[in-house]
Design a protein around this motif. Structure first.
Motif: not given
Length: 113
Positions: A5, A7-8, A31, A61-65, A68, A87, A90
């Motif tokens: 994983f 992400g945050d 990232a 992965l989170t959407e934010e990653v 990025w 995906e 987050g």
């Protein structure tokens, strides 16, 4: 371990409770470093891990990653190699205005509900 994983930190803690390791990232550069380590076996100092050390099958992965990583992620996905990428939203939820995979598929095949 077949899953990894990126992400945050909060979600990483949750994934660790179910036995999935990962990397907490706070910036695009962090990232990218974590992504390259998982996909290419690259480490920050430029050295390369042995193949068995970078043998993940699924990368979460989170959407934010995903945002990025941009074109690096797209290039990886088009290569067809492992790890496969999943995906997820987050900790703050789905990014407003971002198409989901299902939305993109529906648009591509012309289904509008």
């Amino acid at each position: 371990m077949e899953y990894f994983f990126i992400g945050d930190a909060e979600l990483l803690t949750a994934f660790r409770f179910i036995g999935i390791d990962g990397a907490a990232v706070m910036s695009p550069s962090e990232a990218l470093t974590a992504f390259r380590r998982c996909t290419r076996g690259e480490v920050a100092d430029g050295s390369v891990l042995l193949p068995q050390e970078a043998s993940y099958k699924v990368l979460i992965l989170t959407e934010e990653v995903v945002v990025w990583l941009g074109s690096d992620l797209i290039d990886w996905q088009l290569s067809g190699r492992y790890p496969l990428v999943v995906e997820i939203p987050g900790i703050i939820g789905h990014i407003e205005g971002r198409k989901t995979l299902i939305d993109a598929i529906r648009e591509a095949i012309g289904i509008h509900i």
